[in-house]
Design a protein around this motif. Structure first.
Motif, short mmCIF file in Angstrom:
data_model
loop_
_atom_site.label_atom_id
_atom_site.label_comp_id
_atom_site.label_asym_id
_atom_site.label_seq_id
_atom_site.Cartn_x
_atom_site.Cartn_y
_atom_site.Cartn_z
N ILE A 22 27.19 11.69 21.20
CA ILE A 22 27.24 10.91 22.45
C ILE A 22 28.35 9.87 22.39
CG2 ILE A 22 25.94 9.39 23.99
CD1 ILE A 22 23.38 10.77 22.95
N ALA A 23 28.48 9.20 21.23
CA ALA A 23 29.59 8.26 21.07
C ALA A 23 30.93 8.97 21.23
CB ALA A 23 29.51 7.58 19.70
N GLY A 24 31.00 10.20 20.71
CA GLY A 24 32.24 10.98 20.81
C GLY A 24 32.66 11.25 22.24
N LEU A 25 31.69 11.40 23.14
CA LEU A 25 32.04 11.59 24.55
C LEU A 25 32.92 10.44 25.05
CD1 LEU A 25 28.57 12.71 25.98
CD2 LEU A 25 30.57 14.18 25.68
N GLY A 26 32.52 9.22 24.69
CA GLY A 26 33.30 8.06 25.11
C GLY A 26 34.60 7.92 24.35
N ILE A 27 34.57 8.19 23.03
CA ILE A 27 35.78 8.07 22.22
C ILE A 27 36.86 9.02 22.74
CG2 ILE A 27 36.76 8.44 19.92
CD1 ILE A 27 34.02 7.66 18.75
N VAL A 80 33.78 3.21 27.31
CA VAL A 80 33.62 2.11 26.36
C VAL A 80 32.13 1.87 26.08
CG1 VAL A 80 33.94 -0.37 25.95
CG2 VAL A 80 35.81 1.00 26.92
N GLY A 81 31.34 1.87 27.15
CA GLY A 81 29.90 1.70 26.98
C GLY A 81 29.28 2.77 26.09
N LEU A 82 29.73 4.01 26.26
CA LEU A 82 29.19 5.11 25.46
C LEU A 82 29.57 4.98 23.99
CD1 LEU A 82 29.73 8.23 27.78
CD2 LEU A 82 27.53 7.30 27.02
N PRO A 85 32.39 -4.26 21.59
CA PRO A 85 32.94 -3.95 22.92
C PRO A 85 31.90 -3.92 24.03
CG PRO A 85 33.91 -2.52 21.28
CD PRO A 85 32.81 -3.26 20.60
N THR A 86 30.65 -3.56 23.71
CA THR A 86 29.61 -3.56 24.74
C THR A 86 29.44 -4.96 25.33
OG1 THR A 86 28.44 -1.77 23.59
CG2 THR A 86 27.19 -3.01 25.22
N LEU A 87 29.55 -5.98 24.48
CA LEU A 87 29.44 -7.36 24.94
C LEU A 87 30.64 -7.78 25.78
CD1 LEU A 87 28.18 -8.97 21.58
CD2 LEU A 87 26.80 -8.10 23.49
N LEU A 88 31.77 -7.10 25.59
CA LEU A 88 33.00 -7.45 26.31
C LEU A 88 33.15 -6.73 27.65
CD1 LEU A 88 35.59 -7.39 23.37
CD2 LEU A 88 34.47 -9.39 24.37
N LEU A 92 43.49 -3.15 23.31
CA LEU A 92 42.23 -3.60 22.71
C LEU A 92 41.17 -2.51 22.74
CD1 LEU A 92 40.77 -6.09 21.49
CD2 LEU A 92 39.96 -6.60 23.81
N ILE A 93 41.09 -1.80 23.86
CA ILE A 93 40.11 -0.71 23.98
C ILE A 93 40.40 0.39 22.96
CG2 ILE A 93 39.36 1.18 25.50
CD1 ILE A 93 39.81 -0.86 27.85
N ILE A 94 41.67 0.73 22.81
CA ILE A 94 42.03 1.79 21.86
C ILE A 94 41.82 1.34 20.41
CG2 ILE A 94 43.94 3.22 21.01
CD1 ILE A 94 42.75 4.20 23.60
N ILE A 95 41.99 0.03 20.13
CA ILE A 95 41.70 -0.48 18.78
C ILE A 95 40.24 -0.23 18.43
CG2 ILE A 95 41.39 -2.60 17.43
CD1 ILE A 95 43.95 -3.68 18.74
N PHE A 96 39.33 -0.59 19.33
CA PHE A 96 37.91 -0.36 19.09
C PHE A 96 37.59 1.14 19.04
CE2 PHE A 96 37.32 -4.80 20.61
CZ PHE A 96 36.61 -5.27 19.51
N ASP A 97 38.30 1.91 19.86
CA ASP A 97 38.12 3.36 19.87
C ASP A 97 38.48 3.94 18.51
OD1 ASP A 97 37.45 5.63 21.63
OD2 ASP A 97 39.51 6.25 21.30
N GLY A 98 39.63 3.52 17.98
CA GLY A 98 40.06 3.99 16.66
C GLY A 98 39.12 3.54 15.56
N TYR A 99 38.64 2.31 15.67
CA TYR A 99 37.69 1.78 14.68
C TYR A 99 36.43 2.64 14.66
CZ TYR A 99 34.23 -1.32 12.56
OH TYR A 99 33.24 -1.83 11.76
N ASP A 100 35.89 2.92 15.85
CA ASP A 100 34.63 3.68 15.93
C ASP A 100 34.76 5.07 15.36
OD1 ASP A 100 33.76 1.43 17.27
OD2 ASP A 100 32.64 2.57 18.75
#
Length: 454
Positions: A120-125, A95-97, A186-189, A30-38
């Motif tokens: 900054i988002a890329g750091l988390g991705i 995930v938060g980033l 994902p932030t809500l999760l 699930l985390i990687i799905i959102f990662d790929g989406y972002d």
């Protein structure tokens, strides 16, 4: 009287696939799905951003690379950090980033602000990818490790497909911002992820958190008798592996480490050149915006099929020959994409390109996870991924520069295909003799019930 001992590495390797494994697989997936989406939403938004902000192709390429710069640093920083503070905490930070700062991207006032938020988002991705691979690999039974890691990492392609599919329906009516609003989910999760995702068992034992570790061992090996006096032990790291970065170049690993870095660089160059520019390339070839989004969808479907299918083949024949063949096939498919073909053939070629670029990226992580010992695993993956991110940065910029030269459609795809041949050569020269448990890693053919190297 000596206390009874249980070897954690042996427990994990020999475990039967249980509900606990499903839980690890599901949450990492699930985390990687959102990662790929972002990550993929930039390719979806790119044509509209270029129009709204009057961007040239080169400027758009640099904007795409903002997140990729962040991913390069994120992979190196968080991959090493997770060995110190644990996989779980580091995943939560990542995930938060990537979720919150991608969400904030919808409110950017211009290219510079957008680029800063994407960095900054890329750091988390970039940070979360190798850690999820490591966590899944560290819990996967040995006989199906490649398959499980590939299934988990196929979430990257699923996220890309979701991004492309949603983009084809939503962007025209609601603007590119809608895609970035969705990225905030994902932030809500995060509280649920914190509760459900387990910490690495090897990390718990290493940090002497034995009570937590024993609860997990009971789920993995219910047949084992575990008491308060039971000692949990790990395979001892051999001399030199306690200095992770240095260990990447010891014990005949140095040349192979460089080959992995070359393969990552070339593979990610192709992946992100296509992820960022495929819709634009197809629009220039005469297709509509909606049709171009569906090409991106086909690319990611291929990526998911290539990752899972490649993982199954790797558990049977080993990753080295599978990856070498995939890179060659990917280069051939990209070259053929430059020529006019019936629509069915075109979609097939794009799916093959996805299977052999996105799929190969996923299998490269699996190969590195199996090649290096536990003590240096996330460091090895973090650095390989970080070096690969340089290729990911170069890919969109180079493709943007190619478009400004107004070269033919065939020439554009030929240039994108060349890195595939270089990656195939790099993997061919990987030295299996320096791998962990080198005797088993070279055995072939291998059945799904035969252990492979970890």
């Amino acid at each position: 009287m000596e206390s009874p001992t249980i070897n954690i590495n042996k427990v994990i390797d020999e475990a039967k696939f249980a509900p606990f494994h499903w839980k690890v697989l599901f949450w990492c997936l699930l985390i990687i799905i959102f990662d790929g989406y972002d990550l993929i939403i930039y390719g979806v938004a790119l044509p509209l951003l270029m129009e709204e902000w009057s961007l040239t192709a080169v400027q758009a390429g640099f904007l795409a690379s903002a997140a990729l710069f962040g991913m390069m640093f994120g992979a190196m920083i968080f991959g090493t950090l997770s060995d110190k503070i644990g996989r779980k905490k580091t995943i939560m930070i990542c995930v938060g980033l990537f979720s919150s700062f991608t969400f904030f991207g919808a409110f950017a006032n211009g290219p510079m602000q957008f680029a800063a938020l994407r960095f900054i988002a890329g750091l988390g991705i970039g940070g979360v990818m190798p850690i999820c691979v490591a966590l899944t690999s560290e819990y996967a039974p040995k006989r199906i490790r490649s398959t499980l890691v590939a299934i988990m990492f196929s979430g990257y392609a699923i996220g890309g497909m979701a991004s492309a599919l949603l983009g084809s329906f939503l962007v025209v009516d609601y603007g590119w911002e809608i895609m970035f609003y969705i990225a905030g989910i994902p932030t809500l999760l995060l509280p649920i992820i914190w509760k459900m995702l387990p910490e690495s068992l090897m990390y718990l034992v290493k940090e002497k958190r034995h009570d937590e570790a024993k609860k997990i061992v009971r789920k993995l090996a219910p047949q084992e008798t575990i008491t308060t006096s039971t000692d949990l032990i790990l395979d001892e790291p051999t001399k030199g592996d306690d200095a992770p970065i240095k260990a990447l170049f010891l014990k005949n690993r140095g040349f192979t480490t460089i080959m992995f870095w070359v393969a990552f660089f070339m593979c990610l160059l192709m992946v992100y050149a296509l992820a960022s520019w495929l819709p634009k390339l197809m629009i220039q070839a005469g297709y509509s915006l909606g049709a171009s989004m569906l090409f991106l969808f086909a690319l990611n479907i291929g990526g998911m099929v290539g990752a899972i299918g490649g993982g199954v083949l790797a558990d049977r024949f080993h990753l080295k020959p599978v990856l070498t063949v995939m890179f060659v096939a990917g280069a051939a498919a990209l070259i053929l994409l430059g020529y006019n073909s019936p629509q069915v053939v075109l979609y097939t070629l794009i799916a093959i390109a996805g299977a052999t670029t996105i799929g190969s990226q996923i299998l490269l992580y699996t190969f590195v996870a199996q090649y290096y010992p536990t003590a240096v695993r996330t460091t090895a993956m973090g650095w390989a991924s970080g070096i690969g991110r340089i290729g990911a940065i170069v890919g969109p910029i180079l493709t943007g520069a190619l478009l400004t030269l107004e070269l033919s459609h065939q020439t554009n795809f030929l240039f994108i295909a060349i890195p595939g041949i270089i990656a195939a050569v790099a993997i061919f020269f990987v030295n299996l003799n320096a791998a962990v448990d080198s005797k088993k890693i070279q055995e072939k053919p291998v059945t799904l019930d035969t252990p492979i190297a970890t």
